[in-house]
Design a protein around this motif. Sequence first.
Motif, mmCIF file in Angstrom:
data_model
loop_
_atom_site.group_PDB
_atom_site.id
_atom_site.type_symbol
_atom_site.label_atom_id
_atom_site.label_comp_id
_atom_site.label_asym_id
_atom_site.label_seq_id
_atom_site.Cartn_x
_atom_site.Cartn_y
_atom_site.Cartn_z
ATOM 1 N N GLY A 1 13.402 4.588 -19.503
ATOM 2 C CA GLY A 1 13.495 3.969 -20.823
ATOM 3 C C GLY A 1 13.410 2.471 -20.759
ATOM 4 N N ALA A 2 12.647 1.965 -19.808
ATOM 5 C CA ALA A 2 12.494 0.516 -19.630
ATOM 6 C C ALA A 2 11.115 0.230 -19.053
ATOM 7 N N SER A 3 10.606 -0.953 -19.325
ATOM 8 C CA SER A 3 9.283 -1.340 -18.841
ATOM 9 C C SER A 3 9.371 -1.995 -17.471
ATOM 10 N N VAL A 4 8.324 -1.817 -16.686
ATOM 11 C CA VAL A 4 8.220 -2.466 -15.379
ATOM 12 C C VAL A 4 7.669 -3.866 -15.588
ATOM 13 N N MET A 5 8.404 -4.856 -15.103
ATOM 14 C CA MET A 5 7.971 -6.238 -15.266
ATOM 15 C C MET A 5 6.947 -6.642 -14.221
ATOM 16 N N HIS A 6 7.126 -6.120 -12.983
ATOM 17 C CA HIS A 6 6.287 -6.598 -11.886
ATOM 18 C C HIS A 6 6.214 -5.524 -10.805
ATOM 19 N N THR A 7 5.074 -5.462 -10.127
ATOM 20 C CA THR A 7 4.922 -4.576 -8.978
ATOM 21 C C THR A 7 4.587 -5.406 -7.746
ATOM 22 N N VAL A 8 5.147 -4.998 -6.625
ATOM 23 C CA VAL A 8 4.869 -5.645 -5.345
ATOM 24 C C VAL A 8 4.136 -4.638 -4.473
ATOM 25 N N PRO A 9 2.918 -4.937 -4.040
ATOM 26 C CA PRO A 9 2.131 -3.956 -3.289
ATOM 27 C C PRO A 9 2.732 -3.645 -1.928
ATOM 28 N N ASN A 10 2.372 -2.513 -1.397
ATOM 29 C CA ASN A 10 2.846 -2.094 -0.092
ATOM 30 C C ASN A 10 2.026 -2.788 1.000
ATOM 31 N N ASP A 11 2.691 -3.621 1.780
ATOM 32 C CA ASP A 11 2.057 -4.288 2.926
ATOM 33 C C ASP A 11 3.078 -4.276 4.059
ATOM 34 N N TYR A 12 3.248 -3.111 4.636
ATOM 35 C CA TYR A 12 4.345 -2.875 5.571
ATOM 36 C C TYR A 12 4.294 -3.816 6.768
ATOM 37 N N LEU A 13 3.119 -4.005 7.344
ATOM 38 C CA LEU A 13 3.015 -4.818 8.554
ATOM 39 C C LEU A 13 3.410 -6.265 8.296
ATOM 40 N N ALA A 14 2.890 -6.855 7.220
ATOM 41 C CA ALA A 14 3.213 -8.247 6.915
ATOM 42 C C ALA A 14 4.702 -8.410 6.637
ATOM 43 N N ALA A 15 5.276 -7.496 5.847
ATOM 44 C CA ALA A 15 6.697 -7.588 5.520
ATOM 45 C C ALA A 15 7.565 -7.393 6.754
ATOM 46 N N THR A 16 7.202 -6.447 7.608
ATOM 47 C CA THR A 16 7.979 -6.194 8.822
ATOM 48 C C THR A 16 7.929 -7.385 9.777
ATOM 49 N N ASP A 17 6.762 -7.984 9.933
ATOM 50 C CA ASP A 17 6.647 -9.166 10.790
ATOM 51 C C ASP A 17 7.538 -10.296 10.271
ATOM 52 N N SER A 18 7.542 -10.469 8.975
ATOM 53 C CA SER A 18 8.368 -11.518 8.374
ATOM 54 C C SER A 18 9.851 -11.275 8.647
ATOM 55 N N VAL A 19 10.296 -10.048 8.414
ATOM 56 C CA VAL A 19 11.708 -9.718 8.617
ATOM 57 C C VAL A 19 12.095 -9.847 10.089
ATOM 58 N N ASN A 20 11.267 -9.335 10.986
ATOM 59 C CA ASN A 20 11.592 -9.354 12.418
ATOM 60 C C ASN A 20 11.652 -10.767 12.974
ATOM 61 N N GLN A 21 10.837 -11.669 12.445
ATOM 62 C CA GLN A 21 10.814 -13.041 12.941
ATOM 63 C C GLN A 21 11.741 -13.974 12.169
ATOM 64 N N GLY A 22 12.263 -13.506 11.041
ATOM 65 C CA GLY A 22 13.135 -14.363 10.244
ATOM 66 C C GLY A 22 12.396 -15.548 9.645
ATOM 67 N N ILE A 23 11.120 -15.330 9.305
ATOM 68 C CA ILE A 23 10.281 -16.375 8.733
ATOM 69 C C ILE A 23 9.804 -15.907 7.366
ATOM 70 N N PRO A 24 9.930 -16.742 6.320
ATOM 71 C CA PRO A 24 9.465 -16.326 4.994
ATOM 72 C C PRO A 24 8.013 -15.865 5.030
ATOM 73 N N LEU A 25 7.710 -14.809 4.296
ATOM 74 C CA LEU A 25 6.384 -14.218 4.354
ATOM 75 C C LEU A 25 5.299 -15.197 3.919
ATOM 76 N N LEU A 26 5.591 -16.046 2.934
ATOM 77 C CA LEU A 26 4.593 -17.026 2.492
ATOM 78 C C LEU A 26 4.211 -17.980 3.610
ATOM 79 N N GLN A 27 5.146 -18.225 4.489
ATOM 80 C CA GLN A 27 4.899 -19.131 5.611
ATOM 81 C C GLN A 27 4.170 -18.418 6.742
ATOM 82 N N LEU A 28 4.442 -17.137 6.895
ATOM 83 C CA LEU A 28 3.907 -16.389 8.033
ATOM 84 C C LEU A 28 2.571 -15.737 7.725
ATOM 85 N N SER A 29 2.414 -15.218 6.517
ATOM 86 C CA SER A 29 1.211 -14.453 6.179
ATOM 87 C C SER A 29 0.771 -14.802 4.770
ATOM 88 N N ARG A 30 0.232 -15.976 4.604
ATOM 89 C CA ARG A 30 -0.035 -16.496 3.265
ATOM 90 C C ARG A 30 -1.188 -15.805 2.554
#
Length: 389
Positions: free
Chosen positions: A324-353
């Motif tokens: 009963g609510a609208s979706v404001m935003h969707t974030v695509p699935n990019d498992y490798l980029a997100a995992t690399d960011s988390v494992n290295q503790g580096i913001p994704l914009l900085q690591l995989s722009r």
Amino acid sequence: MRALMISRDVQLHDEIAAQGAARMPVLRILERRSGLRDAVERMLAEAPELVIVDASGIDADEADLLERLARQYPAAVLMLLTRGQQQDVLIRAMRAGMREVLQLPLVHKAFHEAMDRVDIQAGVTHMRDGKVLAFISCKGGSGATFLSTNFAYALAALAGCKVLLIDLHGQFGDATLYVSDQKPAMTLSDICAQISRMDGAFLASCLVHVTPDFGVLAAADDPAHKVDMQPEHMDRILAVARQHYDYIVLDVGRQIDALSLRALDSADAIYPVLQLALPDIRDGRRLLDIFRSLGYPGERLRLIVNRYEKGGRLRLADLEQALGASVMHTVPNDYLAATDSVNQGIPLLQLSRTSAVARSLADLVEQVTRRRVTESRGLFDRLFSRSDT
């Protein structure tokens, strides 16, 4: 703000310089003079906006130089620091137009309150009206911490905002690790234990500073300290944070307790994060029901679907109908980029722009700040431009 410091006390100079550096805008001490005569005889090439005078080092025969100093810097605000009773110096200071008098040893809260008045007198406005944005998981593993930390970094990096992220996880909070390898010196529980000291400078000193415009307040690292964290403490923290930051991003986690509920009550927008799967939808419906029972208006609730992939059996329309609510935003699935960011503790914009998630975060920044790409010289241009090296 530019300042001249007149004092023989090097430690006092360093203390004020450190407090000034934590302010917004920064108080910058241009020079230090050892006494009034030295200050009068060696004028600054760049006129200060504030002159801080340590009266404890003024000799009786130097007091008349206060009026001369005031004439040399007629546009500057004068602040006097004094120990005990120095009646003659105080009278001279009043004649010279001294506007602020503080007792030594320096009380940091009193100093910052005086500086707030000085900023107003000088026509400098630094008090902000920050917005509080809360990210909360509908189900464990939805990626709310990843999104909140990386979105906060994106707000600072792309939109030029001053951003604070507060990790509200009751235990095992690890938001700092998503964007930095620094170890927090202070945590949320430490601040609550010293809530009487709360001001902008104290808050800034407790953060992990990922960039000059983005800091993280780490979660309490000891569950035993949670008993010292009261809901009214969150009121005070957020009140101060709103004055000094454009955006305060809350990583609420999944568990709603008295502290996080008080934070959610204060939030300008709440972003429930879920994936397009039946367990998430079921838990999301429960969470939204809780929010509705609390009287939160629907426009404050802005759904984000994380790891979204088109073409699945479940569609966004199915989710919206179920919740009963609208979706404001969707974030695509990019498992490798997100995992690399988390494992290295580096913001994704900085690591995989160039990743799809980076583009999605940039788009979310535009939605929240309501700045179009063409109006801000292009968030995407700043993010994705490459330099030839």
